[in-house]
Design a protein around this motif. Structure first.
Motif, PDB file in Angstrom:
ATOM      1  N   GLY A 292       0.820  -1.198   0.000  1.00 53.95           N
ATOM      2  CA  GLY A 292       0.000   0.000   0.000  1.00 53.95           C
ATOM      3  C   GLY A 292       0.854   1.248   0.000  1.00 53.95           C
ATOM      4  O   GLY A 292       2.089   1.185  -0.017  1.00 53.95           O
ATOM      5  N   ALA A 293       0.189   2.401   0.024  1.00 52.64           N
ATOM      6  CA  ALA A 293       0.877   3.698   0.000  1.00 52.64           C
ATOM      7  C   ALA A 293       0.499   4.480   1.251  1.00 52.64           C
ATOM      8  O   ALA A 293      -0.689   4.759   1.476  1.00 52.64           O
ATOM      9  N   PHE A 294       1.487   4.836   2.037  1.00 54.80           N
ATOM     10  CA  PHE A 294       1.234   5.586   3.271  1.00 54.80           C
ATOM     11  C   PHE A 294       1.149   7.077   2.958  1.00 54.80           C
ATOM     12  O   PHE A 294       2.031   7.636   2.289  1.00 54.80           O
ATOM     13  N   VAL A 295       0.091   7.735   3.415  1.00 50.31           N
ATOM     14  CA  VAL A 295      -0.130   9.161   3.175  1.00 50.31           C
ATOM     15  C   VAL A 295       0.353   9.954   4.385  1.00 50.31           C
ATOM     16  O   VAL A 295      -0.184   9.808   5.482  1.00 50.31           O
ATOM     17  N   SER A 296       1.373  10.782   4.174  1.00 49.08           N
ATOM     18  CA  SER A 296       1.917  11.587   5.276  1.00 49.08           C
ATOM     19  C   SER A 296       1.362  13.010   5.276  1.00 49.08           C
ATOM     20  O   SER A 296       1.365  13.689   6.300  1.00 49.08           O
ATOM     21  N   LYS A 297       0.871  13.471   4.095  1.00 48.58           N
ATOM     22  CA  LYS A 297       0.357  14.831   3.999  1.00 48.58           C
ATOM     23  C   LYS A 297      -0.648  14.927   2.855  1.00 48.58           C
ATOM     24  O   LYS A 297      -0.477  14.265   1.824  1.00 48.58           O
ATOM     25  N   VAL A 298      -1.695  15.744   3.044  1.00 49.00           N
ATOM     26  CA  VAL A 298      -2.691  15.981   2.006  1.00 49.00           C
ATOM     27  C   VAL A 298      -2.724  17.479   1.719  1.00 49.00           C
ATOM     28  O   VAL A 298      -2.892  18.296   2.635  1.00 49.00           O
ATOM     29  N   ASP A 299      -2.553  17.864   0.465  1.00 50.31           N
ATOM     30  CA  ASP A 299      -2.582  19.281   0.099  1.00 50.31           C
ATOM     31  C   ASP A 299      -3.984  19.855   0.265  1.00 50.31           C
ATOM     32  O   ASP A 299      -4.981  19.218  -0.104  1.00 50.31           O
ATOM     33  N   GLY A 308     -11.816  13.550   1.097  1.00 43.90           N
ATOM     34  CA  GLY A 308     -11.791  13.119   2.482  1.00 43.90           C
ATOM     35  C   GLY A 308     -10.593  12.283   2.880  1.00 43.90           C
ATOM     36  O   GLY A 308     -10.577  11.680   3.960  1.00 43.90           O
ATOM     37  N   VAL A 309      -9.556  12.226   2.033  1.00 51.55           N
ATOM     38  CA  VAL A 309      -8.329  11.516   2.383  1.00 51.55           C
ATOM     39  C   VAL A 309      -7.612  12.294   3.478  1.00 51.55           C
ATOM     40  O   VAL A 309      -7.547  13.530   3.433  1.00 51.55           O
ATOM     41  N   GLU A 310      -7.056  11.591   4.466  1.00 48.56           N
ATOM     42  CA  GLU A 310      -6.389  12.235   5.585  1.00 48.56           C
ATOM     43  C   GLU A 310      -4.966  11.715   5.743  1.00 48.56           C
ATOM     44  O   GLU A 310      -4.648  10.590   5.334  1.00 48.56           O
ATOM     45  N   ALA A 311      -4.115  12.535   6.340  1.00 46.70           N
ATOM     46  CA  ALA A 311      -2.762  12.093   6.686  1.00 46.70           C
ATOM     47  C   ALA A 311      -2.872  10.908   7.637  1.00 46.70           C
ATOM     48  O   ALA A 311      -3.674  10.923   8.573  1.00 46.70           O
ATOM     49  N   GLY A 312      -2.071   9.885   7.404  1.00 48.74           N
ATOM     50  CA  GLY A 312      -2.141   8.673   8.198  1.00 48.74           C
ATOM     51  C   GLY A 312      -2.921   7.564   7.533  1.00 48.74           C
ATOM     52  O   GLY A 312      -2.851   6.404   7.957  1.00 48.74           O
ATOM     53  N   ASP A 313      -3.671   7.909   6.466  1.00 55.33           N
ATOM     54  CA  ASP A 313      -4.385   6.880   5.712  1.00 55.33           C
ATOM     55  C   ASP A 313      -3.393   6.016   4.941  1.00 55.33           C
ATOM     56  O   ASP A 313      -2.300   6.459   4.576  1.00 55.33           O
ATOM     57  N   ILE A 314      -3.801   4.796   4.667  1.00 60.70           N
ATOM     58  CA  ILE A 314      -3.024   3.899   3.807  1.00 60.70           C
ATOM     59  C   ILE A 314      -3.884   3.590   2.592  1.00 60.70           C
ATOM     60  O   ILE A 314      -4.956   2.987   2.728  1.00 60.70           O
ATOM     61  N   ILE A 315      -3.458   4.035   1.437  1.00 63.80           N
ATOM     62  CA  ILE A 315      -4.198   3.778   0.196  1.00 63.80           C
ATOM     63  C   ILE A 315      -3.790   2.402  -0.316  1.00 63.80           C
ATOM     64  O   ILE A 315      -2.612   2.143  -0.564  1.00 63.80           O
ATOM     65  N   VAL A 316      -4.789   1.518  -0.455  1.00 65.90           N
ATOM     66  CA  VAL A 316      -4.490   0.129  -0.810  1.00 65.90           C
ATOM     67  C   VAL A 316      -5.049  -0.271  -2.175  1.00 65.90           C
ATOM     68  O   VAL A 316      -4.721  -1.346  -2.686  1.00 65.90           O
ATOM     69  N   SER A 317      -5.896   0.575  -2.779  1.00 64.25           N
ATOM     70  CA  SER A 317      -6.423   0.232  -4.100  1.00 64.25           C
ATOM     71  C   SER A 317      -6.833   1.491  -4.856  1.00 64.25           C
ATOM     72  O   SER A 317      -7.152   2.521  -4.264  1.00 64.25           O
ATOM     73  N   VAL A 318      -6.786   1.391  -6.182  1.00 65.23           N
ATOM     74  CA  VAL A 318      -7.242   2.450  -7.088  1.00 65.23           C
ATOM     75  C   VAL A 318      -8.212   1.818  -8.073  1.00 65.23           C
ATOM     76  O   VAL A 318      -7.853   0.869  -8.785  1.00 65.23           O
ATOM     77  N   ASN A 319      -9.447   2.305  -8.063  1.00 67.31           N
ATOM     78  CA  ASN A 319     -10.490   1.761  -8.934  1.00 67.31           C
ATOM     79  C   ASN A 319     -10.637   0.251  -8.781  1.00 67.31           C
ATOM     80  O   ASN A 319     -10.792  -0.494  -9.754  1.00 67.31           O
ATOM     81  N   GLY A 320     -10.571  -0.195  -7.545  1.00 69.42           N
ATOM     82  CA  GLY A 320     -10.791  -1.602  -7.246  1.00 69.42           C
ATOM     83  C   GLY A 320      -9.593  -2.497  -7.457  1.00 69.42           C
ATOM     84  O   GLY A 320      -9.652  -3.693  -7.162  1.00 69.42           O
ATOM     85  N   LYS A 321      -8.479  -1.952  -7.943  1.00 68.14           N
ATOM     86  CA  LYS A 321      -7.278  -2.742  -8.192  1.00 68.14           C
ATOM     87  C   LYS A 321      -6.254  -2.451  -7.089  1.00 68.14           C
ATOM     88  O   LYS A 321      -5.942  -1.290  -6.811  1.00 68.14           O
ATOM     89  N   LYS A 322      -5.724  -3.486  -6.481  1.00 72.12           N
ATOM     90  CA  LYS A 322      -4.769  -3.310  -5.387  1.00 72.12           C
ATOM     91  C   LYS A 322      -3.488  -2.649  -5.875  1.00 72.12           C
ATOM     92  O   LYS A 322      -3.037  -2.875  -6.995  1.00 72.12           O
ATOM     93  N   ILE A 323      -2.901  -1.828  -5.032  1.00 67.63           N
ATOM     94  CA  ILE A 323      -1.593  -1.241  -5.321  1.00 67.63           C
ATOM     95  C   ILE A 323      -0.603  -1.725  -4.276  1.00 67.63           C
ATOM     96  O   ILE A 323      -0.964  -2.021  -3.134  1.00 67.63           O
ATOM     97  N   ARG A 324       0.664  -1.770  -4.670  1.00 67.08           N
ATOM     98  CA  ARG A 324       1.680  -2.356  -3.812  1.00 67.08           C
ATOM     99  C   ARG A 324       2.565  -1.334  -3.123  1.00 67.08           C
ATOM    100  O   ARG A 324       3.209  -1.641  -2.130  1.00 67.08           O
TER     101      ARG A 324
END
Length: 454
Positions: A292-299, A308-324
Motif C-alpha cells: 500500500g501507499a502511506f499518506v503523510s500529507k494531504v494538500d 476526504g483523504v487524511e494524513a495517516g491513511d493507507i491507500i491500498v487500491s485504485v479503482n478496485g485494483k490493489k496497489i503495492r
C-alpha cells in the motif's frame, strides 16, 4: 576477443546447418506425440507478429556551450555568448500497432526523442513514413501515425491490472537491429519502482530476454494480447541478464488516449504526499501487510482533500485494483487524465473505507516562452468551444514581449502561417526549433487576423 566470438558463432551456425542436412526426411521432429499436438507459440505469433514493427529514426542532438567572456572582449559585443553544436544521429527501436484503421503505433519516447525523420518497417517488409502525434517523456510513451497505411494488423490490448507473478510473457521486438525477434519468459514481479529509470515507474518485470532495440516493442500474454511496452533492462554493459522492464499496457493506453484527444498529456493530480509502507508503519496504523501507499500529507483543496483523504491513511487500491507501493500509486494517478474520477480504497484506524476523488488538472496551461521567446508573458491552454478548437491565450502579462506584439487575453491561436493549430501539442510541434518572426493566425472575437510575433 570479438574476433573469437564471431568465429565461434559462425562455427555453430555451420554445425547446425550440417546437422540438418544430414537428417533424413523420416527424422523430422514430430508434431503429434501420443495423439496430442506438441505445444507451440507459433499459431499465436503468426497472428500477433504483424502488429509489431521496427522503427528507424534520424535526427540531431543540439548542445550548447557557453563561451568565455574574453571572446566577446576580443571580437566585440555582437559575438555570440554560446556555441551551438548539432550532431546527427540514427537510432533503432520497436513499436506496436494499436489501431489498424488509423495507423496508430505506440513506442517509447526515448526511441523517437530528437527525431526529424521516423521510418517504420512492417513485418511484411513495407517501409512507411511515420508522423509523431505526441509523446510524454515522464512516462516514456510516444504515439506515431503511419502515413498511407493499409492492410495493417493491430495488437489487442489486455487489462494489465489482471497480471500475476508467474504468468507467461512473450517479448517481440527488434534487438540490435537484427529484425523481428521473439523471446519468452514469465512475469517476475509487478509494480517495480524507484529504479531511477523514468519519472513515473510502475514496471512489469520479466525474464523474457530484452535487449537494445527492443524498446517500444510488445510484451504479450499467451493469448497474443498486449500487456506491456518493453522499455528498459538491468544489466552490465547493456546486455540481457534476465531482468527486463515493461510499461503496463493500461498505463500506456491512458497516456495514448490523452495524446489522441488533446494532443498532449493532461496529467491528473491527487494531491497527496507519502512514502512506501513499511511493516512498522503498517503495524502502527492497524494494517496487517506492507502493501500500500502511506499518506503523510494531504494538500489543501486538492482532489484528495475534497474526497476526504487524511494524513495517516493507507491507500491500498485504485479503482478496485490493489496497489503495492506509493510509487505505483503515483504512476497510476500520473497516467490518468485530469478530471477523471477515481475510487480509492483506504485503511484508516484499521478499518477499510472507500472514497471517490476527481483528479485536479495540472499542466493545463503552458509557459509560452518555452515555445517561442516572443510569446514570453502569455499563458496558453487548449480551447474547444462552440465548434472552434485552438490554443487560448488565457492571460498576458503587462509589459511582456507577448503584449508588445499585440497578443491579448482571450485570443485563440488557430494557425502558424498556413499550418492549422488544434491544440498545444500542434503548437509545440510547429514552433519546435523556430526562431525569429512568427506569423500567428489569431481568432479575436469573430475576426481572424495575423499577428507577427518577434
Amino acid at each position: 576477443m570479438k574476433k573469437k566470438s564471431l568465429i565461434a558463432l559462425s562455427s555453430l551456425s555451420l554445425l547446425v546447418g550440417s546437422a540438418f542436412l544430414a537428417l533424413p526426411a523420416s527424422a523430422a521432429l514430430p508434431t503429434v506425440v501420443s495423439g496430442q499436438a506438441m505445444p507451440s507459440l507459433a499459431p499465436m505469433l503468426e497472428k500477433v507478429s504483424p502488429g509489431v514493427v521496427s522503427i528507424d529514426v534520424e535526427g540531431s542532438h543540439v548542445s550548447k556551450q557557453r563561451l568565455p567572456e574574453g571572446f566577446r572582449f576580443f571580437f566585440g559585443p555582437d559575438f555570440p555568448s554560446e556555441q551551438v553544436q548539432e550532431r546527427p544521429f540514427r537510432g533503432l527501436g520497436s513499436g506496436v500497432i494499436i489501431d489498424a484503421k488509423k495507423g496508430y503505433v505506440i513506442t517509447n519516447h526515448h526511441v523517437i526523442d530528437g527525431a526529424k525523420k521516423i521510418t517504420v518497417q512492417l513485418s511484411d517488409g513495407r517501409a512507411l513514413n511515420a508522423e509523431l502525434i505526441g509523446s510524454d517523456q515522464y512516462s516514456d510513451i510516444a504515439l506515431l501515425k503511419l502515413e498511407e497505411a493499409k492492410d495493417l494488423t493491430a495488437v489487442q490490448v489486455a487489462d494489465s491490472d489482471d497480471l500475476r507473478v508467474g504468468d507467461f510473457a512473450i517479448a517481440i521486438g527488434n534487438p540490435f537491429g537484427l529484425g523481428q525477434t521473439v523471446t519468452s519468459g514469465i512475469i517476475s514481479a509487478l509494480g517495480r519502482s524507484n529504479l531511477n529509470l523514468e519519472n513515473f515507474e510502475n514496471f512489469i518485470q520479466t525474464d523474457a530476454a530484452i535487449n537494445s532495440g527492443n524498446s517500444g516493442g510488445a510484451l504479450v500474454n499467451l493469448n497474443g494480447e498486449l500487456i506491456g511496452i518493453n522499455t528498459a533492462i538491468l544489466g552490465p554493459n547493456g546486455g540481457n541478464i534476465g531482468i527486463g522492464f515493461a510499461i503496463p499496457a493500461n498505463m500506456a493506453k491512458n497516456i495514448v488516449d490523452q495524446i489522441i484527444e488533446y494532443g498532449q498529456v493532461r496529467r491528473g493530480r491527487l494531491g497527496v504526499h507519502g512514502q512506501e509502507l513499511t511493516s512498522e508503519l503498517a503495524e502502527d496504523f492497524g494494517y496487517e501487510t506492507n502493501h500500500g501507499a502511506f499518506v503523510s500529507k494531504v494538500d489543501k483543496d486538492s482532489a484528495a482533500d475534497k474526497a476526504g483523504v487524511e494524513a495517516g491513511d493507507i491507500i491500498v487500491s485504485v479503482n478496485g485494483k490493489k496497489i503495492r507501493s506509493f510509487g505505483e500509486l503515483r504512476a497510476k494517478i500520473g497516467s490518468l487524465g485530469a478530471g477523471k474520477r477515481v475510487e480509492l480504497g483506504l485503511i484508516r484506524n484499521g478499518r477499510e473505507k472507500n472514497v471517490t476523488a476527481v483528479l485536479n488538472d495540472i499542466g493545463q496551461t503552458a509557459k509560452a516562452e518555452t515555445l517561442h521567446e516572443g510569446l514570453q508573458g502569455a499563458a496558453l491552454e487548449n480551447y474547444n468551444a462552440e465548434g472552434q478548437v485552438g490554443v487560448l491565450v488565457a492571460d498576458v502579462t503587462k509589459g511582456s514581449l507577448a503584449a508588445a506584439s499585440g497578443l491579448k487575453k482571450g485570443d485563440v491561436i488557430i494557425g502558424v502561417g498556413r499550418k492549422t493549430i488544434r491544440n498545444l501539442g500542434d503548437l509545440r510541434k510547429q514552433l519546435d526549433g523556430k526562431q525569429g518572426t512568427l506569423p500567428l493566425n489569431i481568432l479575436r472575437g469573430s475576426y481572424s487576423m495575423y499577428l507577427m510575433i518577434r
